[in-house]
Design an enzyme around this catalytic site. Structure first.
Site, short mmCIF file in Angstrom:
data_model
loop_
_atom_site.label_atom_id
_atom_site.label_comp_id
_atom_site.label_asym_id
_atom_site.label_seq_id
_atom_site.Cartn_x
_atom_site.Cartn_y
_atom_site.Cartn_z
N CYS A 125 1.12 -0.85 0.49
CA CYS A 125 0.45 0.20 -0.33
C CYS A 125 0.52 0.76 0.06
CB CYS A 125 -1.50 -0.34 0.99
SG CYS A 125 -2.22 1.37 0.93
N ASP A 183 -8.39 -3.47 -7.76
CA ASP A 183 -8.08 -2.24 -6.19
C ASP A 183 -8.66 -1.18 -6.51
OD1 ASP A 183 -6.44 -0.21 -4.62
OD2 ASP A 183 -4.67 -1.85 -5.16
N HIS A 214 -7.25 -4.43 -2.73
CA HIS A 214 -6.39 -3.93 -2.66
C HIS A 214 -6.37 -4.86 -1.05
CE1 HIS A 214 -3.82 -0.61 -1.56
NE2 HIS A 214 -4.57 -0.57 -0.48
#
Length: 245
Positions: A125, A183, A214
């Protein structure tokens, strides 16, 4: 390998930065991997991932990525309050401060007898972006960047240096990107922009996309995909075995 965990407080240009250090209990000197977390800092899933990687023969250093903006030891919850705080921190701290954090970790690695001087970066991330950013440091020889946010959009404050996507040609080591096609944080258009830029600068990179959301590597919550996580852990370990050994 079994592993041992400790903490260190490093002096950076923006204040004291606490890092978790997970390393093999075996005697010897090992390659180091700087592991950059999500916006929530060193949560239990991050700690488990650090131990997993260390058990493959690496000294894994996990910094508190927003140490200037929180009390030492702060861990944000995986809820709306934690997400809002983490995103506020992400858009407050300039990339140049992350660069100086990386430099402080590299300097520390060079003082440790259990580190052999070879360094990689890894992140998820926000941390995927920071792992890519760390690869701009000449000592970082390999980077694994998982669903890296904000590289394509250049939305994090840069400070006095260019945005990451503008200086990818300065990465000298091997870099790997892993994405989830579902995502919402990195669209197909954004992935295409980054892919095209990597080709334009002739980067040494590999690229993997999976049908996943995600944070599909995080072993907590609805988006966790254990089978894909196993594949991506293997890809990451293979990269570091190839580039750091």
């Amino acid at each position: 390998m079994t592993v041992t965990q400790s903490s260190i407080d490093l002096t950076t240009s923006t204040g004291t930065m606490r890092c978790s250090v997970v390393r093999p209990t075996n005697d010897g000197a090992f390659p180091s991997v700087i592991f950059y977390s999500e916006i929530f800092q060193i949560t239990e899933p991050i700690a488990r991932t650090a131990s997993y990687l260390a058990g493959h023969g690496y000294v894994v250093i996990v910094p508190e990525v927003f140490h200037e903006l929180n009390e030492i030891g702060t861990i944000l919850a995986y809820d709306d309050v934690g997400k809002d705080k983490g995103n506020d921190d992400k858009f407050t701290k300039p990339l140049t401060s992350h660069d100086s954090d990386t430099a402080a970790i590299v300097d520390w690695v060079d003082t440790q007898a259990f580190c052999n001087g070879r360094i990689g970066s890894f992140g998820v991330c926000l941390g995927g972006h920071l792992a890519c950013r760390a690869a701009l440091h000449p000592r970082v020889q390999a980077a694994a960047c998982l669903y890296a946010t904000d590289i394509h959009s250049s939305t994090m404050p840069a400070g006095t240096k260019p945005q990451t996507i503008e200086i990818l040609e300065n990465i000298s080591g091997e870099i790997m990107f892993i994405w989830g096609r579902q995502d919402p944080h990195v669209s197909l258009k954004g992935r295409k922009l980054l892919y095209s830029t990597l080709n334009e600068v002739n980067a040494n990179y590999t690229w993997h996309e999976f049908n996943a959301q995600h944070a599909f590597m995080r072993d907590e919550g609805d988006r966790y995909d254990p089978e894909l996580a196993t594949i991506c852990h293997r890809l990451t370990v293979d990269l570091f075995h190839r580039s750091l050994r």
